[in-house]
Motif scaffolding. Structure first.
Motif, PDB file in Angstrom:
ATOM      1  N   SER A   1       7.676   5.356  41.330  1.00  0.00           N
ATOM      2  CA  SER A   1       6.781   4.739  40.350  1.00  0.00           C
ATOM      3  C   SER A   1       6.943   5.403  38.991  1.00  0.00           C
ATOM      4  O   SER A   1       7.738   6.325  38.811  1.00  0.00           O
ATOM      5  CB  SER A   1       5.332   4.839  40.825  1.00  0.00           C
ATOM      6  OG  SER A   1       4.509   4.003  40.035  1.00  0.00           O
ATOM      7  N   ASN A   2       6.177   4.903  38.023  1.00  0.00           N
ATOM      8  CA  ASN A   2       6.079   5.547  36.706  1.00  0.00           C
ATOM      9  C   ASN A   2       4.704   5.198  36.128  1.00  0.00           C
ATOM     10  O   ASN A   2       3.914   4.490  36.770  1.00  0.00           O
ATOM     11  CB  ASN A   2       7.224   5.095  35.782  1.00  0.00           C
ATOM     12  CG  ASN A   2       7.238   3.582  35.582  1.00  0.00           C
ATOM     13  OD1 ASN A   2       6.208   2.913  35.619  1.00  0.00           O
ATOM     14  ND2 ASN A   2       8.422   3.026  35.371  1.00  0.00           N
ATOM     15  N   SER A   3       4.415   5.661  34.927  1.00  0.00           N
ATOM     16  CA  SER A   3       3.073   5.463  34.349  1.00  0.00           C
ATOM     17  C   SER A   3       2.776   3.978  34.136  1.00  0.00           C
ATOM     18  O   SER A   3       1.647   3.524  34.357  1.00  0.00           O
ATOM     19  CB  SER A   3       2.933   6.226  33.031  1.00  0.00           C
ATOM     20  OG  SER A   3       3.992   5.886  32.154  1.00  0.00           O
ATOM     21  N   TYR A   4       3.787   3.183  33.742  1.00  0.00           N
ATOM     22  CA  TYR A   4       3.570   1.746  33.536  1.00  0.00           C
ATOM     23  C   TYR A   4       3.127   1.078  34.836  1.00  0.00           C
ATOM     24  O   TYR A   4       2.127   0.354  34.878  1.00  0.00           O
ATOM     25  CB  TYR A   4       4.846   1.068  33.012  1.00  0.00           C
ATOM     26  CG  TYR A   4       4.716  -0.450  32.906  1.00  0.00           C
ATOM     27  CD1 TYR A   4       4.142  -1.031  31.775  1.00  0.00           C
ATOM     28  CD2 TYR A   4       5.122  -1.289  33.948  1.00  0.00           C
ATOM     29  CE1 TYR A   4       3.980  -2.411  31.682  1.00  0.00           C
ATOM     30  CE2 TYR A   4       4.969  -2.668  33.865  1.00  0.00           C
ATOM     31  CZ  TYR A   4       4.398  -3.228  32.726  1.00  0.00           C
ATOM     32  OH  TYR A   4       4.218  -4.591  32.642  1.00  0.00           O
ATOM     33  N   LEU A   5       3.876   1.332  35.910  1.00  0.00           N
ATOM     34  CA  LEU A   5       3.561   0.706  37.201  1.00  0.00           C
ATOM     35  C   LEU A   5       2.226   1.198  37.751  1.00  0.00           C
ATOM     36  O   LEU A   5       1.431   0.408  38.272  1.00  0.00           O
ATOM     37  CB  LEU A   5       4.675   1.000  38.209  1.00  0.00           C
ATOM     38  CG  LEU A   5       5.798  -0.019  38.326  1.00  0.00           C
ATOM     39  CD1 LEU A   5       6.848   0.465  39.302  1.00  0.00           C
ATOM     40  CD2 LEU A   5       5.289  -1.387  38.743  1.00  0.00           C
ATOM     41  N   ASP A   6       1.976   2.503  37.641  1.00  0.00           N
ATOM     42  CA  ASP A   6       0.706   3.065  38.137  1.00  0.00           C
ATOM     43  C   ASP A   6      -0.481   2.384  37.459  1.00  0.00           C
ATOM     44  O   ASP A   6      -1.439   1.966  38.117  1.00  0.00           O
ATOM     45  CB  ASP A   6       0.643   4.578  37.889  1.00  0.00           C
ATOM     46  CG  ASP A   6       1.563   5.352  38.817  1.00  0.00           C
ATOM     47  OD1 ASP A   6       1.978   4.780  39.855  1.00  0.00           O
ATOM     48  OD2 ASP A   6       1.874   6.520  38.510  1.00  0.00           O
ATOM     49  N   ASN A   7      -0.405   2.272  36.135  1.00  0.00           N
ATOM     50  CA  ASN A   7      -1.503   1.648  35.375  1.00  0.00           C
ATOM     51  C   ASN A   7      -1.654   0.171  35.720  1.00  0.00           C
ATOM     52  O   ASN A   7      -2.768  -0.329  35.889  1.00  0.00           O
ATOM     53  CB  ASN A   7      -1.270   1.800  33.857  1.00  0.00           C
ATOM     54  CG  ASN A   7      -1.368   3.242  33.422  1.00  0.00           C
ATOM     55  OD1 ASN A   7      -2.047   4.047  34.075  1.00  0.00           O
ATOM     56  ND2 ASN A   7      -0.695   3.595  32.342  1.00  0.00           N
ATOM     57  N   LEU A   8      -0.527  -0.511  35.829  1.00  0.00           N
ATOM     58  CA  LEU A   8      -0.533  -1.941  36.134  1.00  0.00           C
ATOM     59  C   LEU A   8      -1.167  -2.206  37.500  1.00  0.00           C
ATOM     60  O   LEU A   8      -2.038  -3.079  37.647  1.00  0.00           O
ATOM     61  CB  LEU A   8       0.905  -2.475  36.101  1.00  0.00           C
ATOM     62  CG  LEU A   8       1.113  -3.947  36.496  1.00  0.00           C
ATOM     63  CD1 LEU A   8       0.367  -4.874  35.530  1.00  0.00           C
ATOM     64  CD2 LEU A   8       2.599  -4.304  36.507  1.00  0.00           C
ATOM     65  N   MET A   9      -0.761  -1.443  38.504  1.00  0.00           N
ATOM     66  CA  MET A   9      -1.273  -1.672  39.857  1.00  0.00           C
ATOM     67  C   MET A   9      -2.764  -1.351  39.950  1.00  0.00           C
ATOM     68  O   MET A   9      -3.508  -2.006  40.676  1.00  0.00           O
ATOM     69  CB  MET A   9      -0.487  -0.840  40.880  1.00  0.00           C
ATOM     70  CG  MET A   9       0.999  -1.154  40.952  1.00  0.00           C
ATOM     71  SD  MET A   9       1.437  -2.903  40.926  1.00  0.00           S
ATOM     72  CE  MET A   9       0.584  -3.499  42.356  1.00  0.00           C
ATOM     73  N   LYS A  10      -3.189  -0.338  39.197  1.00  0.00           N
ATOM     74  CA  LYS A  10      -4.619   0.024  39.172  1.00  0.00           C
ATOM     75  C   LYS A  10      -5.423  -1.123  38.545  1.00  0.00           C
ATOM     76  O   LYS A  10      -6.479  -1.492  39.036  1.00  0.00           O
ATOM     77  CB  LYS A  10      -4.796   1.302  38.342  1.00  0.00           C
ATOM     78  CG  LYS A  10      -5.995   2.159  38.779  1.00  0.00           C
ATOM     79  CD  LYS A  10      -6.056   3.474  38.021  1.00  0.00           C
ATOM     80  CE  LYS A  10      -5.038   4.468  38.561  1.00  0.00           C
ATOM     81  NZ  LYS A  10      -5.047   5.737  37.772  1.00  0.00           N
ATOM     82  N   LYS A  11      -4.888  -1.689  37.485  1.00  0.00           N
ATOM     83  CA  LYS A  11      -5.562  -2.780  36.759  1.00  0.00           C
ATOM     84  C   LYS A  11      -5.748  -4.014  37.636  1.00  0.00           C
ATOM     85  O   LYS A  11      -6.814  -4.610  37.674  1.00  0.00           O
ATOM     86  CB  LYS A  11      -4.706  -3.160  35.537  1.00  0.00           C
ATOM     87  CG  LYS A  11      -5.405  -2.997  34.210  1.00  0.00           C
ATOM     88  CD  LYS A  11      -4.479  -3.480  33.121  1.00  0.00           C
ATOM     89  CE  LYS A  11      -4.887  -2.923  31.771  1.00  0.00           C
ATOM     90  NZ  LYS A  11      -3.922  -3.317  30.730  1.00  0.00           N
ATOM     91  N   VAL A  12      -4.667  -4.401  38.322  1.00  0.00           N
ATOM     92  CA  VAL A  12      -4.733  -5.662  39.082  1.00  0.00           C
ATOM     93  C   VAL A  12      -5.292  -5.474  40.495  1.00  0.00           C
ATOM     94  O   VAL A  12      -5.614  -6.448  41.170  1.00  0.00           O
ATOM     95  CB  VAL A  12      -3.346  -6.360  39.156  1.00  0.00           C
ATOM     96  CG1 VAL A  12      -2.872  -6.769  37.771  1.00  0.00           C
ATOM     97  CG2 VAL A  12      -2.314  -5.474  39.832  1.00  0.00           C
ATOM     98  N   GLY A  13      -5.380  -4.220  40.944  1.00  0.00           N
ATOM     99  CA  GLY A  13      -6.002  -3.948  42.246  1.00  0.00           C
ATOM    100  C   GLY A  13      -5.245  -4.490  43.445  1.00  0.00           C
ATOM    101  O   GLY A  13      -5.845  -4.925  44.428  1.00  0.00           O
TER     102      GLY A  13
END
Length: 300
Positions: A105-117
């Motif tokens: 993963s990376n920061s973009y993917l981590d943030n994205l997945m957290k956002k969309v749940g």
């Protein structure tokens, strides 16, 4: 174990993804392939699409490449000239049960997945994947060492730094080839296991002292450990092979200044054995997808 009725999108990637496609087609999953425009091979049950043609509302799973996305949210693929966007707008259209898989993963993917749940699985965090992958990693390390030295591995003095899933396999492999292997670790149980394996243990606090007589240094630790002061103590002929993920754990600038050859070599399985590396990912993925499918059937 069949995946009949499951709709999976495979977005981008390299030769490893071809093994994933083969395996999932065999298990009767319905596949949407994005970023495979230049792939000559046709898979029955798999449809090549552009990203804007994908029916995200119908997806049960999305498989990203081993490296996931770039920090800008683009997916790289060797089978197309273009990077593929992977955005929040796409993911919010997916059903709640849709799972996203990538290698790392990376920061973009981590943030994205957290956002969309949505459920998010990083395959390379799993012990089984990492241990299977350590085999082609060790073979690739042997290849690099042979290419960049003028002496045999047999009889050479090798220091392996880190005794995790990769360090253990690398240490054992080099010892089997007749190298004199010592392994640097911190945990007392690791030092005990290194001794049990017939290798020489040392504590990483003593690294500067321990590198003074080595021919090869293999690092598996993903933070700066082979510092300028460590490199300064090495013999000039020492070869450093850094297997840690980018940017590695070596001061490459200082190594170059001192004339010590240092090679950053992350992701060796995909380079030296893409077929095997792809099969490792495909086997674990198919088990995870099947477990998801069974769970949903149980909840239905």
């Amino acid at each position: 174990m069949m995946l009949t009725g499951m709709h999976v999108a495979i977005i981008g990637g390299d030769a490893r993804q071809l093994e994933v496609i083969r395996k999932l087609v065999e298990l009767d999953a319905k596949l949407s392939l994005v970023g495979f425009d230049q792939l000559a091979h046709h898979f029955t049950g798999a449809t090549k699409l552009q990203i804007d043609e994908v029916d995200f509302a119908d997806l049960d799973a999305i498989i990203l490449p081993v490296h996931g996305t770039t920090l800008e949210g683009k997916v790289n693929t060797v089978f197309s000239h273009e990077q593929i966007p992977f955005t929040e707008e796409m993911l919010v259209k997916t059903p709640k049960h849709c799972t996203v898989y990538s290698g790392i993963s990376n920061s973009y993917l981590d943030n994205l997945m957290k956002k969309v749940g949505r459920k998010y699985v990083q395959l390379f965090e799993r012990d089984d994947v990492a241990i299977y992958n350590s085999i082609p990693t060790a073979e690739g390390t042997i290849m690099i060492v042979i290419q960049h030295t003028d002496f045999t591995i047999h009889g050479s003095r090798v220091a392996v730094l880190g005794f995790g899933r990769i360090g253990m396999t690398v240490a054992r492999t080099f010892a089997a080839l007749g190298a004199k292997v010592k392994v640097g670790a911190r945990r007392s149980e690791h030092l005990a296991r290194i001794t049990e394996m017939g290798l020489t243990p040392f504590h990483l606090n003593d690294l500067e002292k321990e590198v003074q007589d080595i021919d090869i240094c293999i690092n598996t630790i993903p933070h700066l450990i082979v510092t300028a002061s460590v490199i300064a103590k090495m013999p000039a002929h020492t070869l450093i092979v850094d297997l840690a993920s980018k940017p590695g754990g070596t001061d490459f600038r200082y190594a170059e200044k001192r004339g010590v050859k240092a090679i950053l070599a992350p992701g060796l399985p995909g380079v030296v054995a893409p077929k095997t590396a792809g099969q490792i990912i495909a086997n674990v993925l198919s088990q995870l997808l099947y477990a998801d499918l069974q769970k949903r059937k149980g909840n239905a």
